[in-house]
Structure formats: structure tokens, C-alpha cells
Design an enzyme around this catalytic site. Sequence first.
Site, PDB file in Angstrom:
ATOM      1  N   GLY A  15       0.780  -1.229   0.000  1.00 33.60           N
ATOM      2  CA  GLY A  15       0.000   0.000   0.000  1.00 33.60           C
ATOM      3  C   GLY A  15       0.807   1.273   0.000  1.00 33.60           C
ATOM      4  O   GLY A  15       0.387   2.275   0.595  1.00 33.60           O
ATOM      5  N   SER A  16       1.961   1.316  -0.679  1.00 30.41           N
ATOM      6  CA  SER A  16       2.756   2.549  -0.656  1.00 30.41           C
ATOM      7  C   SER A  16       2.032   3.697  -1.367  1.00 30.41           C
ATOM      8  O   SER A  16       2.091   4.839  -0.910  1.00 30.41           O
ATOM      9  CB  SER A  16       4.147   2.321  -1.247  1.00 30.41           C
ATOM     10  OG  SER A  16       4.099   2.065  -2.631  1.00 30.41           O
ATOM     11  N   ASN A  17       1.316   3.413  -2.451  1.00 30.20           N
ATOM     12  CA  ASN A  17       0.539   4.479  -3.098  1.00 30.20           C
ATOM     13  C   ASN A  17      -0.629   4.910  -2.216  1.00 30.20           C
ATOM     14  O   ASN A  17      -0.968   6.095  -2.166  1.00 30.20           O
ATOM     15  CB  ASN A  17       0.052   4.045  -4.480  1.00 30.20           C
ATOM     16  CG  ASN A  17       1.021   4.435  -5.572  1.00 30.20           C
ATOM     17  OD1 ASN A  17       1.383   5.587  -5.699  1.00 30.20           O
ATOM     18  ND2 ASN A  17       1.453   3.456  -6.357  1.00 30.20           N
ATOM     19  N   MET A  92      -4.428  -6.191  -7.464  1.00 29.21           N
ATOM     20  CA  MET A  92      -3.965  -7.110  -8.494  1.00 29.21           C
ATOM     21  C   MET A  92      -5.046  -8.065  -9.001  1.00 29.21           C
ATOM     22  O   MET A  92      -4.765  -9.178  -9.405  1.00 29.21           O
ATOM     23  CB  MET A  92      -2.753  -7.905  -7.978  1.00 29.21           C
ATOM     24  CG  MET A  92      -1.590  -7.009  -7.555  1.00 29.21           C
ATOM     25  SD  MET A  92      -1.065  -5.823  -8.835  1.00 29.21           S
ATOM     26  CE  MET A  92      -0.320  -6.937 -10.010  1.00 29.21           C
ATOM     27  N   ARG A  93      -6.282  -7.601  -9.018  1.00 29.45           N
ATOM     28  CA  ARG A  93      -7.376  -8.404  -9.573  1.00 29.45           C
ATOM     29  C   ARG A  93      -8.067  -7.593 -10.658  1.00 29.45           C
ATOM     30  O   ARG A  93      -8.240  -6.381 -10.528  1.00 29.45           O
ATOM     31  CB  ARG A  93      -8.410  -8.736  -8.496  1.00 29.45           C
ATOM     32  CG  ARG A  93      -7.875  -9.559  -7.352  1.00 29.45           C
ATOM     33  CD  ARG A  93      -8.998 -10.089  -6.486  1.00 29.45           C
ATOM     34  NE  ARG A  93      -9.858 -10.981  -7.222  1.00 29.45           N
ATOM     35  CZ  ARG A  93      -9.565 -12.242  -7.535  1.00 29.45           C
ATOM     36  NH1 ARG A  93      -8.411 -12.746  -7.183  1.00 29.45           N
ATOM     37  NH2 ARG A  93     -10.406 -12.990  -8.194  1.00 29.45           N
ATOM     38  N   HIS A 111      -1.004   3.097 -13.065  1.00 27.90           N
ATOM     39  CA  HIS A 111      -0.355   2.031 -13.828  1.00 27.90           C
ATOM     40  C   HIS A 111       1.089   2.439 -14.108  1.00 27.90           C
ATOM     41  O   HIS A 111       1.332   3.584 -14.507  1.00 27.90           O
ATOM     42  CB  HIS A 111      -1.114   1.804 -15.144  1.00 27.90           C
ATOM     43  CG  HIS A 111      -0.527   0.709 -15.970  1.00 27.90           C
ATOM     44  ND1 HIS A 111      -0.656  -0.615 -15.630  1.00 27.90           N
ATOM     45  CD2 HIS A 111       0.219   0.739 -17.096  1.00 27.90           C
ATOM     46  CE1 HIS A 111      -0.020  -1.352 -16.523  1.00 27.90           C
ATOM     47  NE2 HIS A 111       0.511  -0.555 -17.431  1.00 27.90           N
ATOM     48  N   SER A 138       1.023   6.343 -15.182  1.00 26.78           N
ATOM     49  CA  SER A 138      -0.209   6.999 -15.634  1.00 26.78           C
ATOM     50  C   SER A 138      -1.313   6.748 -14.625  1.00 26.78           C
ATOM     51  O   SER A 138      -1.421   5.651 -14.072  1.00 26.78           O
ATOM     52  CB  SER A 138      -0.668   6.421 -16.981  1.00 26.78           C
ATOM     53  OG  SER A 138       0.350   6.506 -17.953  1.00 26.78           O
ATOM     54  N   THR A 143     -11.984   1.362 -17.171  1.00 27.48           N
ATOM     55  CA  THR A 143     -13.057   0.898 -18.039  1.00 27.48           C
ATOM     56  C   THR A 143     -12.984  -0.624 -18.081  1.00 27.48           C
ATOM     57  O   THR A 143     -12.114  -1.230 -17.450  1.00 27.48           O
ATOM     58  CB  THR A 143     -12.912   1.481 -19.464  1.00 27.48           C
ATOM     59  OG1 THR A 143     -11.652   1.046 -20.005  1.00 27.48           O
ATOM     60  CG2 THR A 143     -12.973   3.004 -19.451  1.00 27.48           C
ATOM     61  N   LEU A 146      -8.601  -3.621 -20.110  1.00 25.75           N
ATOM     62  CA  LEU A 146      -7.441  -3.525 -19.226  1.00 25.75           C
ATOM     63  C   LEU A 146      -6.595  -2.294 -19.543  1.00 25.75           C
ATOM     64  O   LEU A 146      -6.140  -2.121 -20.673  1.00 25.75           O
ATOM     65  CB  LEU A 146      -6.588  -4.794 -19.364  1.00 25.75           C
ATOM     66  CG  LEU A 146      -5.305  -4.823 -18.534  1.00 25.75           C
ATOM     67  CD1 LEU A 146      -5.622  -4.879 -17.043  1.00 25.75           C
ATOM     68  CD2 LEU A 146      -4.435  -5.998 -18.939  1.00 25.75           C
ATOM     69  N   ASP A 147      -6.386  -1.443 -18.547  1.00 27.37           N
ATOM     70  CA  ASP A 147      -5.500  -0.270 -18.650  1.00 27.37           C
ATOM     71  C   ASP A 147      -5.803   0.580 -19.880  1.00 27.37           C
ATOM     72  O   ASP A 147      -4.898   1.077 -20.550  1.00 27.37           O
ATOM     73  CB  ASP A 147      -4.021  -0.715 -18.656  1.00 27.37           C
ATOM     74  CG  ASP A 147      -3.629  -1.431 -17.377  1.00 27.37           C
ATOM     75  OD1 ASP A 147      -4.193  -1.094 -16.309  1.00 27.37           O
ATOM     76  OD2 ASP A 147      -2.779  -2.331 -17.433  1.00 27.37           O
TER      77      ASP A 147
END
Length: 191
Positions: A15-17, A92-93, A111, A138, A143, A146-147
Site C-alpha cells: 500500500g505505498s501508493n 492485483m485483480r 499504472h 499513468s 473501463t 485492461l489499462d
Amino acid sequence: MAERTRVAVLLSGRGSNMQSLVAASRAPDARYDIVLVASDKPEAPGLTWAAGQGIATFAASPKGRPKAEFEGEIDAALRAAGVELIALAGYMRLLSPAFVAAWAGRILNIHPSLLPKYKGLDTHARAIAAGDTVAGASVHLVTEALDDGPVIGQTQVPVMADDTADTLAARVLVAEHALYPAALNGFLSAR
């Protein structure tokens, strides 16, 4: 001052972000409060850190059950906490189309690449292999693809000649910690 938006952070690890989002939320000009930290991994270190900060936490393991049931539990926790926007931070899901639709326009993700380059995993190794001279991160709206959602903020980091995927990842992560709170605040200010 405008009312602050109630934000939940979804994470799967340390959880650093999330920690950088929480720190930035304490600034007088912040547009949001972190009201819930949720995880698909009950043992995630980020949950322990958040609880130590007095932030509500929620964890549910998806193992051995239908995705809809697991996501229903997460959704119920988000709604019970009055969450208005979700910030994915090392979650990560992949979210189901139904979950994304239910929160359309209200899920952000960070990301570790300069989207649209290098969607998915192994972004740093892919940037180095391609001979890129800059990498970065980014923040984008989530949506179903993916990314692939609209990018709302980016930051660049130079790729050094002797970089490995790990050294580049470490420098990009430092840049992410500044980018995510600024992009979230900017997104909320523009709404």
C-alpha cells in the site's frame, strides 16, 4: 471550501501508493478523504498500516467462490462506508464488467507505464527491452478494457543505461507517489 469526496483505496499489498494518498489527503487543499481501505488479501500489509492510521478497513478473500459473490461483498462495504470514488493502488485483480459499470466514471487506477504503452504486467522490463529512454506512470479512469480508460495524469522517469526492471520500478514508484494524489485532486477539482 468544497465538501471532500469520500474515497476508498483497493490494494493487494503493502500500500505505498495508498500511504501517499492518505498523506496528501491531510493537506488543507485536498479534495478527498480516504474513508476505507479494502483488499482481496486479508494479510495485506497495507490494511495493517491503514488501521493504525484510524482508517476503516475491509478484506475478503476471493478464493474458492464466484467472482460476483466476492465483488458483491466489496461493493457492499464500499456503499456502507459512503464511498463516492475508488482508487486502485496495487490492486492485483481484474474487476468484472458489472462492477466497473456499477462504478462507471468513479474508479481510478495508477499504472506503471506511459499509457497507452505497456498495458498489463512487466511494464519496466518491456520498456527496457524496447530501448525506451523514458518510462513513467499513468493515472487513468478504469473501463472494462485492461489499462485502457482515459488518462488523467502522467509523469515521466528517465530510463538509465544500466537500469534493470527492479531499479526502474523503484524510481517509477517514487514518481507514482507524487503523481497519484495530484491526479486525484485534479480529477475531483474538474468534476
